[in-house]
Write a protein that holds these residues in place. Structure first.
Motif, PDB file in Angstrom:
ATOM      1  N   ILE A 162       0.916  -1.092  -0.071  1.00 31.20           N
ATOM      2  CA  ILE A 162      -0.118   0.120   0.043  1.00 31.20           C
ATOM      3  C   ILE A 162       0.998   1.024   0.021  1.00 31.20           C
ATOM      4  O   ILE A 162       0.671   2.115  -0.695  1.00 31.20           O
ATOM      5  CB  ILE A 162      -0.798   0.031   1.205  1.00 31.20           C
ATOM      6  N   GLY A 163       1.907   1.189   0.807  1.00 32.13           N
ATOM      7  CA  GLY A 163       2.907   2.398   0.955  1.00 32.13           C
ATOM      8  C   GLY A 163       3.442   2.957  -0.250  1.00 32.13           C
ATOM      9  O   GLY A 163       3.670   4.061  -0.631  1.00 32.13           O
ATOM     10  N   VAL A 164       3.912   1.845  -1.012  1.00 34.22           N
ATOM     11  CA  VAL A 164       4.621   2.409  -2.512  1.00 34.22           C
ATOM     12  C   VAL A 164       3.662   2.813  -3.218  1.00 34.22           C
ATOM     13  O   VAL A 164       3.822   3.889  -4.173  1.00 34.22           O
ATOM     14  CB  VAL A 164       5.283   1.036  -3.100  1.00 34.22           C
ATOM     15  N   GLN A 165       2.239   2.501  -3.508  1.00 32.58           N
ATOM     16  CA  GLN A 165       1.335   3.042  -4.207  1.00 32.58           C
ATOM     17  C   GLN A 165       0.965   4.546  -3.919  1.00 32.58           C
ATOM     18  O   GLN A 165       1.183   5.402  -4.629  1.00 32.58           O
ATOM     19  CB  GLN A 165       0.018   2.112  -4.258  1.00 32.58           C
ATOM     20  N   ILE A 166       0.905   4.830  -2.611  1.00 32.92           N
ATOM     21  CA  ILE A 166       0.643   6.036  -2.085  1.00 32.92           C
ATOM     22  C   ILE A 166       1.690   6.917  -2.245  1.00 32.92           C
ATOM     23  O   ILE A 166       1.706   8.241  -2.573  1.00 32.92           O
ATOM     24  CB  ILE A 166       0.062   6.023  -0.535  1.00 32.92           C
ATOM     25  N   ALA A 167       2.963   6.507  -2.022  1.00 33.36           N
ATOM     26  CA  ALA A 167       4.260   7.160  -2.265  1.00 33.36           C
ATOM     27  C   ALA A 167       4.324   7.787  -3.677  1.00 33.36           C
ATOM     28  O   ALA A 167       4.789   8.750  -3.979  1.00 33.36           O
ATOM     29  CB  ALA A 167       5.472   6.382  -1.621  1.00 33.36           C
ATOM     30  N   ASN A 176      11.399   4.248  -3.683  1.00 31.49           N
ATOM     31  CA  ASN A 176      12.478   3.217  -3.994  1.00 31.49           C
ATOM     32  C   ASN A 176      12.873   2.177  -3.109  1.00 31.49           C
ATOM     33  O   ASN A 176      13.033   0.995  -3.307  1.00 31.49           O
ATOM     34  CB  ASN A 176      13.722   4.164  -4.415  1.00 31.49           C
ATOM     35  N   GLU A 177      12.779   2.830  -1.688  1.00 34.76           N
ATOM     36  CA  GLU A 177      12.990   1.809  -0.768  1.00 34.76           C
ATOM     37  C   GLU A 177      11.858   0.758  -0.412  1.00 34.76           C
ATOM     38  O   GLU A 177      11.820  -0.392   0.240  1.00 34.76           O
ATOM     39  CB  GLU A 177      13.342   2.451   0.697  1.00 34.76           C
TER      40      GLU A 177
END
Length: 583
Positions: A107-112, A253-254
């Protein structure tokens, strides 16, 4: 209010939710025949001329990102102002409770990536919080609500700067009265990820917002305990000093950095809602789980033997003969996907002009699976009848019942965006399939499934009685089988615990698909909630050819913690891997 027509165009439906500033309804756009969401400010909100709503519309309209909710229009109806938004069947992140680190990372990579697009457009969101993040059943996450966002170069007014966000996710510098920056958004995103992991704000769970605001202003953070591998990154995102935080690009990236990349062949798995009670788990899996025919394959002569009945040998029946790109090209850019999922299914992916995506599938299914409710058309010959189910939220289904009882399931489902005519797509494929079956049996595969393929195995033989004893009171003698024997399921007779073994195809997996492990010398991945809430899966790589892998997926489903379910999936996956032949 349910029969009200807004702006002479949008027929108001049921309310979807309400926040501090406004309420959202489902509505039907009568001009474009699509479902949308309508947002209206609460009557008590000081916005008589709709200035705030129009500002939100202008802000959101500048963004074109697959992980940002699309804003279509703003309309005036009498003295009311309404925002017209993309309708997204979903739940907000704050409704999902505590989540495991791998799901939070996805979820986080999508929102980031969405936040990266927001900042690139010169906008600061200023109110990142779990309630403003929507998550669909297939794991797609989208950022919503730009009601207090502002462009980086805009002049701040007293009215604007009095609203700076939610205390539980507020950066310390903003809590102390400074203007928000991109670094403030990074802090808020870190606070959102912390909340998804721990179940409360990094400033604690005090119900008094003023107490939370004081802790935010002082930068008093509670330690992250459930972050796992995410702990170092989230800790940096929550740094008190803005200059010590990573950029949003570094966060992308992370976390994996793939959400903002152009669409690849990897496709979102369809998952089954936990609420689908009353239907046998594997009977539902036979309809919803990803299935496909042979992908890039080793050349071989096509079979020429006569076919008995409308289907014949499951190994040679070709689902791709029932669906094609030509019948769907009028709806958008249509691409045949013959190498995704199991062996009893073929897909066409249709990409719309507005970034929407619909997956249309034709799938062979067992005769004893339950038919949907809907209109029934009687037929003759190879076809007994066609059942046309009513459209759901972003999907539409048809079931063709053949003369031998086999089902051909045709379903069109939004996997990205909304508003495309999924029932027209499902009907186009249904008519194609009817034409093929009226002409004779289902045609054979032009390229037979290779001898080394999983397709020649029976999924029910991969777990023996000893392994199944891990499931208390399991009914080991009566597994739920599927077409071709390519998936199998067992259930406890005393609880809701169950396990499913299914064959699958995808492009090569990596750490973004789960925690890498080794099982009997094979590469595997443990994926929490891979098949929806209350599940954990072991994805075991059987063989790879070209850019495709064949997988055995072992899913543990039921009550209990994710740790318990993943432990069960791991043990059962190890038992399955030990029984697999060399590829």
């Amino acid at each position: 209010m349910t029969a009200r027509l807004i702006g002479g165009r949008y027929l108001l439906g049921e309310p979807l939710g309400s926040g501090g500033m406004g309420s959202v309804w489902r509505a039907h756009d009568q001009q474009l025949d699509r479902v949308v969401a309508l947002k209206r400010a609460h009557p008590g909100v000081d916005d008589p001329d709709g200035r705030r709503l129009r500002r939100e519309a202008r802000t959101g309209a500048r963004l074109h990102d697959p992980h940002v909710v699309t804003i279509f229009d703003v309309v005036t109806d009498g003295d009311e102002h309404w925002l017209v938004l993309e309708y997204l069947p979903s739940r907000s992140l704050d409704e999902l409770g505590k989540l495991p680190p791998d799901q939070v990372a996805r979820i986080g990579v999508q929102i980031a990536s969405a936040l990266q697009a927001v900042h690139a457009a010169g906008i600061i969101h200023r109110d990142l919080k779990p309630a403003n993040i929507l998550v669909t059943a297939d794991g797609t996450a989208k950022l919503a609500d730009f009601g207090i966002s502002r462009r980086l170069w805009a002049e701040a007014t007293l009215t604007d700067s009095s609203t700076v966000g939610t205390p539980a996710h507020l950066a310390p510098e903003v809590a102390n009265g400074n203007e928000p920056t991109t670094a403030s958004d990074v802090f808020s995103l870190g606070a959102v990820l912390y909340t998804a992991l721990e179940g409360h704000s990094p400033f604690g769970d005090d119900p008094n917002p003023l107490a939370v605001l004081r802790r935010a202003a002082r930068g008093e953070l509670e330690p992250l305990r459930r972050g796992g591998e995410l702990t170092p990154l989230i800790t940096r995102m929550l740094a008190v000093e803005p200059g010590d935080r990573p950029s949003v690009a570094e966060v992308v990236n992370e976390l994996g950095g793939t959400a903002a990349a152009p669409a690849s062949r990897r496709r979102k798995r369809w998952v089954i809602p936990v609420a689908a009670a009353g239907v046998a788990v594997v009977a539902v899996l036979g309809v919803l789980i990803g299935r496909a025919v042979s992908g890039p394959s080793e050349p071989s002569a096509a079979p020429t033997t006569a076919v008995a009945g409308p289907v014949g040998d499951p190994l040679t029946a070709d689902p791709c003969a029932l669906i094609d790109e030509a019948s769907l090209s009028k709806f958008g850019d249509a691409t045949l996907e013959p190498a995704y999922g199991n062996f009893d299914r073929c897909d066409v992916v249709v990409n719309g002009s507005g970034g929407q995506q619909v997956d249309v599938r034709a799938e062979l299914d067992e005769a004893d699976n339950e038919l949907p409710q809907g209109a029934v058309e009687k037929l003759t010959g190879n076809l007994n009848k066609v059942v046309r189910a009513r459209a759901g939220d972003g999907d539409c289904e048809r079931v063709l019942v053949l003369s031998d009882g086999t089902h051909v399931v045709v379903e069109a489902r939004h996997t990205d965006g909304s508003g495309m005519d999924v029932c027209a797509m499902a009907e186009a494929v249904t008519q194609k399939a009817i034409g093929v079956l009226k002409a004779g049996p289902i045609p054979r595969r032009t390229q037979p499934l290779p001898a080394a393929s999983l397709a020649h195995l029976d999924a029910c033989t991969l777990l023996d009685n000893q392994a199944l004893e891990l499931i208390p009171a399991v009914d080991a003698k009566h597994p739920d089988t599927s077409f071709g024997g390519w998936s199998c399921g067992w259930e406890s007779t005393t609880s809701d615990l169950s396990v499913d073994v299914r064959f699958d195809r995808d492009q090569p997996l990596d750490a973004s698909d789960g925690r890498p492990v080794t099982m009997s010398g094979r590469s595997a991945f443990i994926s929490s909630e891979d098949d929806g809430p209350g599940t954990c899966a072991a994805l075991i790589v059987f063989r790879q050819y070209a850019d495709t892998v064949e997988l055995v997926t072992v899913i543990a489903r039921g009550p209990g913690t994710q740790t318990t379910l993943c432990g069960l999936a791991t043990k059962l996956g190890q038992a399955v891997a030990a029984k697999l032949p060399k590829a």
